[in-house]
Design a protein around this motif. Structure first.
Motif, PDB file in Angstrom:
ATOM      1  N   UNK A  40     102.037 142.299  45.092  1.00  0.00           N
ATOM      2  CA  UNK A  40     101.802 141.488  46.353  1.00  0.00           C
ATOM      3  C   UNK A  40     102.540 141.550  47.475  1.00  0.00           C
ATOM      4  N   UNK A  41     103.392 141.748  47.167  1.00  0.00           N
ATOM      5  CA  UNK A  41     104.496 141.249  47.301  1.00  0.00           C
ATOM      6  C   UNK A  41     104.984 142.219  48.961  1.00  0.00           C
ATOM      7  N   UNK A  42     104.365 143.493  48.027  1.00  0.00           N
ATOM      8  CA  UNK A  42     104.908 144.943  49.200  1.00  0.00           C
ATOM      9  C   UNK A  42     103.651 144.746  49.428  1.00  0.00           C
ATOM     10  N   UNK A  43     102.557 144.489  49.556  1.00  0.00           N
ATOM     11  CA  UNK A  43     101.575 144.497  50.371  1.00  0.00           C
ATOM     12  C   UNK A  43     101.098 143.211  51.457  1.00  0.00           C
ATOM     13  N   UNK A  44     101.852 142.079  51.216  1.00  0.00           N
ATOM     14  CA  UNK A  44     102.327 141.454  52.697  1.00  0.00           C
ATOM     15  C   UNK A  44     103.157 141.584  53.194  1.00  0.00           C
ATOM     16  N   UNK A  45     103.810 142.788  52.671  1.00  0.00           N
ATOM     17  CA  UNK A  45     104.992 143.068  53.735  1.00  0.00           C
ATOM     18  C   UNK A  45     104.646 143.825  54.873  1.00  0.00           C
ATOM     19  N   UNK A  46     104.105 145.334  54.275  1.00  0.00           N
ATOM     20  CA  UNK A  46     103.975 145.809  54.407  1.00  0.00           C
ATOM     21  C   UNK A  46     102.771 145.476  55.516  1.00  0.00           C
ATOM     22  N   UNK A  47     101.497 144.823  55.092  1.00  0.00           N
ATOM     23  CA  UNK A  47     100.792 144.241  55.863  1.00  0.00           C
ATOM     24  C   UNK A  47     101.390 143.562  57.681  1.00  0.00           C
ATOM     25  N   UNK A  48     103.159 142.507  57.512  1.00  0.00           N
ATOM     26  CA  UNK A  48     103.423 142.308  58.225  1.00  0.00           C
ATOM     27  C   UNK A  48     104.043 143.036  59.402  1.00  0.00           C
TER      28      UNK A  48
ATOM     29  N   UNK B 263      94.607 145.667  54.080  1.00  0.00           N
ATOM     30  CA  UNK B 263      95.354 145.437  52.577  1.00  0.00           C
ATOM     31  C   UNK B 263      94.537 146.217  50.924  1.00  0.00           C
ATOM     32  N   UNK B 264      93.378 146.427  51.287  1.00  0.00           N
ATOM     33  CA  UNK B 264      93.043 147.077  50.294  1.00  0.00           C
ATOM     34  C   UNK B 264      93.423 148.371  50.384  1.00  0.00           C
ATOM     35  N   UNK B 265      93.639 148.782  51.098  1.00  0.00           N
ATOM     36  CA  UNK B 265      93.716 149.981  50.785  1.00  0.00           C
ATOM     37  C   UNK B 265      95.632 150.226  50.431  1.00  0.00           C
ATOM     38  N   UNK B 266      96.455 149.670  51.430  1.00  0.00           N
ATOM     39  CA  UNK B 266      97.496 149.067  50.712  1.00  0.00           C
ATOM     40  C   UNK B 266      98.097 149.129  49.156  1.00  0.00           C
ATOM     41  N   UNK B 267      97.167 148.004  48.569  1.00  0.00           N
ATOM     42  CA  UNK B 267      97.306 147.534  47.300  1.00  0.00           C
ATOM     43  C   UNK B 267      96.645 148.785  46.379  1.00  0.00           C
ATOM     44  N   UNK B 268      95.811 149.078  47.088  1.00  0.00           N
ATOM     45  CA  UNK B 268      95.126 150.138  45.546  1.00  0.00           C
ATOM     46  C   UNK B 268      96.215 151.517  45.645  1.00  0.00           C
ATOM     47  N   UNK B 269      96.561 151.792  47.117  1.00  0.00           N
ATOM     48  CA  UNK B 269      98.358 152.631  47.052  1.00  0.00           C
ATOM     49  C   UNK B 269      99.206 152.552  45.908  1.00  0.00           C
ATOM     50  N   UNK B 270      99.712 151.278  45.543  1.00  0.00           N
ATOM     51  CA  UNK B 270     100.691 150.969  44.957  1.00  0.00           C
ATOM     52  C   UNK B 270     100.343 150.255  43.944  1.00  0.00           C
TER      53      UNK B 270
ATOM     54  N   UNK C 100     115.311 140.747  47.716  1.00  0.00           N
ATOM     55  CA  UNK C 100     115.705 140.144  46.164  1.00  0.00           C
ATOM     56  C   UNK C 100     114.538 140.667  45.649  1.00  0.00           C
ATOM     57  N   UNK C 101     112.984 140.765  46.541  1.00  0.00           N
ATOM     58  CA  UNK C 101     112.008 140.763  45.718  1.00  0.00           C
ATOM     59  C   UNK C 101     110.814 142.227  45.338  1.00  0.00           C
ATOM     60  N   UNK C 102     111.588 142.859  46.979  1.00  0.00           N
ATOM     61  CA  UNK C 102     110.925 144.543  47.002  1.00  0.00           C
ATOM     62  C   UNK C 102     112.062 145.122  47.142  1.00  0.00           C
ATOM     63  N   UNK C 103     111.965 145.869  46.857  1.00  0.00           N
ATOM     64  CA  UNK C 103     113.022 146.793  47.386  1.00  0.00           C
ATOM     65  C   UNK C 103     113.310 147.137  49.034  1.00  0.00           C
ATOM     66  N   UNK C 104     115.057 147.502  48.946  1.00  0.00           N
ATOM     67  CA  UNK C 104     115.683 147.153  50.072  1.00  0.00           C
ATOM     68  C   UNK C 104     115.369 148.252  51.332  1.00  0.00           C
ATOM     69  N   UNK C 105     114.769 149.359  50.468  1.00  0.00           N
ATOM     70  CA  UNK C 105     114.746 149.841  51.716  1.00  0.00           C
ATOM     71  C   UNK C 105     113.613 149.846  52.327  1.00  0.00           C
ATOM     72  N   UNK C 106     112.456 148.620  51.977  1.00  0.00           N
ATOM     73  CA  UNK C 106     111.596 148.326  52.611  1.00  0.00           C
ATOM     74  C   UNK C 106     111.968 147.693  53.862  1.00  0.00           C
ATOM     75  N   UNK C 107     113.033 146.623  53.551  1.00  0.00           N
ATOM     76  CA  UNK C 107     113.304 145.817  54.365  1.00  0.00           C
ATOM     77  C   UNK C 107     113.713 146.602  55.597  1.00  0.00           C
ATOM     78  N   UNK C 108     114.962 147.957  55.343  1.00  0.00           N
ATOM     79  CA  UNK C 108     115.608 148.599  56.406  1.00  0.00           C
ATOM     80  C   UNK C 108     114.206 149.170  57.525  1.00  0.00           C
ATOM     81  N   UNK C 109     113.018 149.675  56.501  1.00  0.00           N
ATOM     82  CA  UNK C 109     112.386 150.370  57.490  1.00  0.00           C
ATOM     83  C   UNK C 109     111.666 149.581  58.497  1.00  0.00           C
ATOM     84  N   UNK C 110     111.718 147.963  58.337  1.00  0.00           N
ATOM     85  CA  UNK C 110     110.944 146.605  59.070  1.00  0.00           C
ATOM     86  C   UNK C 110     111.658 146.239  60.263  1.00  0.00           C
TER      87      UNK C 110
END
Length: 283
Positions: free
Chosen positions: A147-155, A127-134, A93-103
């Motif tokens: 920031x939530x997308x960045x945190x999710x990607x790092x996890x 972290x810096x690269x992902x933030x720059x992309x978003x 409910x905070x980031x797109x569901x596609x991100x969660x399906x991939x994880x």
């Protein structure tokens, strides 16, 4: 059991495999429901991922469908019952569901193969690269969502980096390595990180050099997630409108063959690291 409002890709994948087993014996959904002793609409709801099913009922259905693959039935059994929450659910409910399906796919995979032609593999982005992309998104993302997308990607990387990590093959084009996303310092730090991660025993990073010329799926970004049983493998491909998932035997076979061909035109791990080092020196 309350119906699921938005089934995950994994839940739909479970239902799809049951539908294939049913269709293989030429049985209709109402007949299957009747033989299971359930409501005639239950089978359709299970196959759509809207309802879960117990392991006992799963094994009864497998018997009804005359499935003679015990390994597949056992693999499906691990997908039954109430779904325990994963770490990615805190982002629902905070980031797109596609991100969660991939994880979720990565979490349950036994091995991964990815192909990136313009991006650094997501599992190894800093972290810096992902933030720059978003930050490049148009329209711009709200700061909290970014920031939530960045945190999710790092996890996500823990599936590969936490011991014992699953086998991972990352195919990345030289173009992705040379794009200075976020500026020179961020780019150098990202390549240093990629170089470090490529030394892991379970990781094979293969660079496709410009000299390789054309190759299958040039321009695509995809992930092949191998499951506990090959019938349950899934491919995720990025698109301008979000993730697209493939799971038919024909699609899976074609993607495996294409990735095999791309691996053949890529540099070996040692030469790939040498090229990354050369690019770092040039930045």
């Amino acid at each position: 059991m309350a119906p699921r409002q938005v089934p995950t890709v994994r839940q739909r994948r479970f239902g799809t495999e049951l539908r294939r087993l049913r269709e293989a014996v030429g049985m209709t959904a109402p007949v299957a429901g009747e033989r299971l002793g359930a409501d005639r609409t239950m089978i359709s709801n299970i196959e759509a991922g809207r309802f879960g099913i117990s392991e006992e009922r799963l094994r009864r259905l497998a018997s009804i469908y005359e499935c003679d693959d015990p390994d597949l039935v056992d693999a499906l059994a691990t997908m039954t019952g109430g779904r325990s929450k994963g770490w990615w659910d805190e982002y629902r409910g905070k980031i797109p569901p596609d991100f969660l399906d991939v994880a979720e796919l990565e979490h349950h995979a036994t091995s991964l193969r990815t192909l990136q032609t313009v991006h650094i593999p997501g599992l190894f982005q800093t972290e810096d690269h992902a933030r720059a992309l978003f930050d490049l998104f148009i329209p711009a993302l709200p700061r909290l969502e970014l920031e939530l997308r960045v945190a999710h990607r790092l996890a996500r990387r823990e599936k590969v980096t936490r011991e014992p990590g699953i086998p991972y093959v990352g195919l990345v084009h030289e173009a992705a390595l040379r794009l200075e996303v976020g500026g020179r310092e961020t780019a150098r730090a990202q390549l240093d990180c990629l170089l470090h991660e490529s030394e892991r025993a379970n990781v094979k990073l293969l660079v496709i050099p410009f000299a390789a010329g054309g190759f299958p799926m040039a321009g695509d970004t995809l992930m092949y997630a191998t499951a506990a049983n090959p019938h349950l493998d899934t491919v995720e491909m990025d698109s301008p409108v979000g993730a697209v998932f493939f799971d038919s035997p024909t699609h899976l076979g074609n993607f495996r063959r294409r990735l095999d061909v791309v691996e053949q035109v890529a540099l070996n791990p040692d030469k790939s690291r040498d090229l990354i080092l050369d690019i770092i020196k040039q930045i």
